[in-house]
Scaffold this motif. Structure first.
Motif, mmCIF file in Angstrom:
data_model
loop_
_atom_site.group_PDB
_atom_site.id
_atom_site.type_symbol
_atom_site.label_atom_id
_atom_site.label_comp_id
_atom_site.label_asym_id
_atom_site.label_seq_id
_atom_site.Cartn_x
_atom_site.Cartn_y
_atom_site.Cartn_z
ATOM 1 N N GLU A 185 0.819 -1.328 -0.018
ATOM 2 C CA GLU A 185 -0.003 0.003 0.082
ATOM 3 C C GLU A 185 0.910 1.219 -0.143
ATOM 4 O O GLU A 185 0.580 2.261 -0.570
ATOM 5 C CB GLU A 185 -1.009 0.102 1.186
ATOM 6 N N ALA A 186 2.046 1.194 0.898
ATOM 7 C CA ALA A 186 2.916 2.379 0.754
ATOM 8 C C ALA A 186 3.663 2.532 -0.543
ATOM 9 O O ALA A 186 3.541 3.702 -0.983
ATOM 10 C CB ALA A 186 3.962 2.182 1.654
ATOM 11 N N GLU A 187 3.766 1.512 -1.152
ATOM 12 C CA GLU A 187 4.557 1.760 -2.673
ATOM 13 C C GLU A 187 3.345 2.392 -3.837
ATOM 14 O O GLU A 187 3.599 2.964 -4.578
ATOM 15 C CB GLU A 187 4.890 0.464 -3.288
ATOM 16 N N ASP A 193 1.214 9.389 -5.835
ATOM 17 C CA ASP A 193 1.508 10.618 -5.439
ATOM 18 C C ASP A 193 2.249 11.130 -6.836
ATOM 19 O O ASP A 193 2.145 12.188 -7.337
ATOM 20 C CB ASP A 193 2.310 10.798 -4.359
ATOM 21 N N HIS A 194 3.006 10.303 -7.439
ATOM 22 C CA HIS A 194 4.033 10.598 -8.550
ATOM 23 C C HIS A 194 2.873 10.974 -9.922
ATOM 24 O O HIS A 194 3.070 11.982 -10.446
ATOM 25 C CB HIS A 194 4.896 9.694 -8.890
ATOM 26 N N GLU A 195 1.978 10.001 -10.138
ATOM 27 C CA GLU A 195 1.343 10.015 -11.407
ATOM 28 C C GLU A 195 0.418 11.328 -11.378
ATOM 29 O O GLU A 195 -0.041 12.095 -12.266
ATOM 30 C CB GLU A 195 0.511 8.837 -11.608
ATOM 31 N N ALA A 238 7.605 15.558 -10.879
ATOM 32 C CA ALA A 238 6.945 14.427 -10.244
ATOM 33 C C ALA A 238 7.610 14.002 -9.039
ATOM 34 O O ALA A 238 6.965 13.445 -8.088
ATOM 35 C CB ALA A 238 6.259 13.643 -11.270
ATOM 36 N N ASP A 239 8.926 13.575 -9.195
ATOM 37 C CA ASP A 239 9.626 12.673 -8.069
ATOM 38 C C ASP A 239 9.845 13.833 -7.123
ATOM 39 O O ASP A 239 9.493 13.263 -5.968
ATOM 40 C CB ASP A 239 11.073 12.468 -8.743
ATOM 41 N N LYS A 244 8.556 14.375 -1.194
ATOM 42 C CA LYS A 244 8.353 15.308 -0.064
ATOM 43 C C LYS A 244 7.153 14.571 0.780
ATOM 44 O O LYS A 244 7.126 14.798 1.850
ATOM 45 C CB LYS A 244 7.877 16.832 -0.579
ATOM 46 N N ALA A 245 6.420 13.934 0.163
ATOM 47 C CA ALA A 245 5.273 13.238 0.697
ATOM 48 C C ALA A 245 5.527 11.818 1.305
ATOM 49 O O ALA A 245 4.922 11.442 2.180
ATOM 50 C CB ALA A 245 4.007 13.216 -0.395
#
Length: 432
Positions: A185-187, A193-195, A238-239, A244-245
């Motif tokens: 779930e973390a991955e 978040d990136h997309e 995006a990275d 940051k998140a």
């Protein structure tokens, strides 16, 4: 006489080739500036704006034509501009001999002239890439229709579960999600978040712009370089948001884990790209933004604008006397109109010798037409010289004084009698 259509085509082709050459030169200058000055800067939004602006400037500057006064310009810039003008004046395709045909035994016209082959190759390349882009967009649309039952709208975007038929990527407001991957779930959150950054920042508009430009400028290698650079900036941007998140260490591990993930259609913004090492290096390296470097493109843009968009206004002052004078009287076939004693050409030469372009010019009015009327009386003398239309006192006085001192004319004769005749003559002042 109008030009032959073939010569018009050659002129158009010369202009197109010159435009392509100037565009490529601008793109090359901006690319070198980016590579040596801005490439390693962490100002990703600025770099994205720079690359897009560089493309738009390179495409537009060769089309703009703005006049400038070389007398108020440094000699170094004038020399640079003269060199560029000399290059642009030389036609790439010479039309010489186009109409000279020598007939010899067993001579045949070539199947294709080289410039005809260039046009044909360009059209084939453009049509092929346009068709390829159309097929890709249509296939993507059909895929969305096929997966419409696995599509959910949330947080301003559509999530489409691909079930392994496509990798994870973002395209406009669609987030294609490969739910066949074995991710925690973390991955999954890190990838999402990136997309979502690609969707929020509208990166797909940049990619589609480059795809359209590839259709029309497929022969220009810099278009492909700029596309890769823009795509690279998208990933960096995006990275940074995802780091940051989620934290630098965890996100970097995920990048390495997915480095060998297979890529799908090229228009999408993918999480897994082949430039992973660059992305990891950009994430782990902390750099301060060098604001001085960000200002360097400004003088470069100004210089390119001067070279490719400016044209020197080399003004040559001249005075033109019209041979068509307005005679305010009706003369029959047997009557005689008033004419200068030695003919109109001799009188015109007299005026040109005595009318000079004024040294002091009124502001905003450097050229125009001065119209003066006068009476040729029964003795052929010029009387009652009046200004009908002027452009400035210095200009008007030049014409009035010259006509007042003009040699005698032969008077107009009507019904066997000399009569006074009113004549109006236009004098044109031109600075071009």
């Amino acid at each position: 006489m109008s030009k032959h259509p073939a010569l018009v085509l050659l002129d158009s082709l010369n202009n197109a080739l010159l435009y392509a050459l100037e565009t490529a030169t601008c793109l090359a200058v901006f690319y070198l500036l980016y590579h040596f000055v801005l490439r390693k800067e962490s100002s990703f939004q600025y770099n994205r704006f720079y690359l897009l602006a560089a493309i738009l400037i390179s495409l537009s500057f060769p089309l703009l034509k703005v006049g400038y006064n070389p007398e108020n310009t440094p000699s170094v810039l004038n020399s640079l501009h003269n060199v560029s003008n000399e290059v642009s004046k030389e036609p790439i395709i010479e039309p010489k001999g186009f109409y000279s045909v020598t007939v010899t035994a067993n001579s045949e016209k070539p199947f294709l002239r080289w410039w005809e082959a260039v046009i044909l190759a360009y059209m084939i390349g453009m049509i092929a890439l346009a068709l390829r882009l159309f097929i890709q967009m249509r296939s993507f649309r059909e895929f969305l229709w096929y997966k419409r039952h696995n599509t959910r709208f949330k947080d301003g975007y559509f999530m489409v579960k691909t079930e392994g038929s496509m990798p994870t990527f973002a395209f406009f407001k669609y987030l294609m999600w490969d739910d066949s991957q074995n991710l925690s779930e973390a991955e999954q959150k890190q990838i999402l978040d990136h997309e979502k950054v690609h969707i929020k920042q509208r990166h797909s508009y940049d990619i589609m712009l480059m795809e359209v430009l590839k259709v029309f400028f497929w022969f220009n290698p810099f278009i492909y370089l700029y596309r890769n650079l823009i795509e690279e900036i998208h990933e960096y941007e995006a990275d940074r948001t995802a780091v940051k998140a989620n934290g630098q260490v965890a996100y970097t591990r995920l990048l390495v884990k997915l480095v060998f993930q297979k890529m799908g259609i090229p228009q999408g913004s993918f999480f897994a790209k082949s430039k992973t090492l660059k992305r990891v290096n950009m994430i782990t390296t902390q750099r301060k933004i060098n604001w001085f470097k960000l200002l360097i493109p400004i003088p470069v843009v100004a210089l390119l604008f001067f070279i490719f968009s400016c044209e020197a206004d080399l003004k040559t002052e001249s005075v033109t006397i019209s041979e068509s004078a307005y005679v305010y009287a009706s003369f029959g076939e047997k009557d005689l109109k008033p004419t200068p004693k030695n003919g109109f050409n001799d009188w015109k030469d007299y005026l040109l010798e005595n009318i000079k372009y004024p040294q002091t010019k009124p502001l905003g009015r450097l050229e125009g037409e001065v119209s003066v009327s006068f009476i040729v009386n029964e003795l052929g003398e010029i009387k009652d010289v009046k200004l009908e239309e002027g452009i400035g006192r210095d200009f008007d006085n030049q014409v009035l004084n010259a006509i007042k001192k003009s040699p005698k004319w032969s008077p107009g004769v009507k019904g066997g009698f000399a009569i006074p005749t009113k004549i109006e003559i236009p004098v044109t002042f031109k600075a071009s």
